[in-house]
Design an enzyme around this catalytic site. Sequence first.
Site, short mmCIF file in Angstrom:
data_model
loop_
_atom_site.label_atom_id
_atom_site.label_comp_id
_atom_site.label_asym_id
_atom_site.label_seq_id
_atom_site.Cartn_x
_atom_site.Cartn_y
_atom_site.Cartn_z
N GLU A 199 0.82 -1.21 0.00
CA GLU A 199 0.00 0.00 0.00
C GLU A 199 0.86 1.27 0.00
O GLU A 199 0.54 2.25 -0.66
CB GLU A 199 -0.95 0.01 1.20
N CYS B 274 -12.14 2.60 -15.38
CA CYS B 274 -12.50 4.01 -15.21
C CYS B 274 -11.23 4.85 -15.23
O CYS B 274 -10.93 5.56 -14.28
CB CYS B 274 -13.29 4.19 -13.91
N CYS C 79 -17.72 -1.30 -18.27
CA CYS C 79 -17.94 -0.93 -16.87
C CYS C 79 -19.26 -1.50 -16.34
O CYS C 79 -20.29 -1.41 -17.02
CB CYS C 79 -17.94 0.59 -16.73
#
Length: 356
Positions: free
Chosen positions: A38, A194, A204
């Site tokens: 992360e 996106c 999508c």
Amino acid sequence: MPISSKQFAKQLITWQKIHGRHHLPWQVSDAYAVWVSEIMLQQTQVSTVLNYYPRFMARFPTVTALASADIDDVLSLWSGLGYYSRARNLHRAAQYIATHYGGQFPQHAALLAELPGIGRSTAAAIAAFAFGQREAILDGNVRRVFTRVFAIEGWPGNKAIEQQLWQLAESLLPDAAEIQPYTQGLMDLGSLVCRRGQPDCGSCPFTQDCLANQQGRQRQLPTPRPKREIPQREVRWLLLYDTEGRVFLEKRPPTGIWGGLWSLPEWTAEHTSLAQRLQELAVIAEDAAEAPAPLHAVTHQFTHFHLTAYPYPLAVRTRAECRESASCWVNAAELAHIGLAAPVRRLLETWMSSLF
DNA sequence: AATGCGGGGCG
DNA sequence: CGCCCAGCATT
């Protein structure tokens, strides 16, 4: 009418199971692995992180291994990733976890967010992925998805918009049992479908529900940040080399640009003459009387300014001593193992291979 | 050449 | 709190 929370989570999770990412090396139930990934992913794309993460984990396989490591070694493995304060904070947080939590990660987002380098979104991602906690993330990918699906106008850096997005993020959360595929789905949808430039609205799961898509305004959202002037800065670098193929490097201060990395000594003509600068460095050049001609300038773009550096090569007769961990002579092989900013590494690799 | 990315630090 | 800072890859 915007899509309901239940439908949003359901459609996202269904999409994630089929089209999302499932076998990234950090998709494991190990808080340390999740945390390192992360932090690396904070400013860096998945494809780049894939080149750094395995080496980092091989070298520092546990939080205690990282805690007891030398910061120079940590920065060395971070070299080229940028935003080096991430590496320093990672190291500090590891030491905190080793000392205060006995090497075990706290499981709650609020405690995770107290650690250096972990903010609200990163804390939530670790809590969700590693511990199954029902916490909302809001990173760049998620902001893009939300501002488009719900047609939210205004720059997300604006306080009110940011607050609105966090509130939305919380309101859309599914049950804790589904938090992992949901959170991964948000990230994957943002980065794979996106996208900023060419959103693939045909692929999508929200193509019918997305307000931006309905209004044909995908490319106008999210609202870009207000433009600012980008100043130019210039600096001179001393490229001191000896007869044995070594160059002289100085360690930069721990904060600021390239903090804690090794770099070429800067020479600011406004403040000191070349002779003075060489004296400061305890170096006697072959011919310090004549100012050397600079090499081809190195240019580097930061977000908030553009840097042009002029490297002045200078052969050195008497070598300065290596001041412990503050300056040192290094050869081409050693360059590979120390923390260097990307443009400095490029310059030195090119220049040394042509000279020696 | 422009853009975006998460968090820290400072006044 | 509001504003500034940071380093690359991508487009």
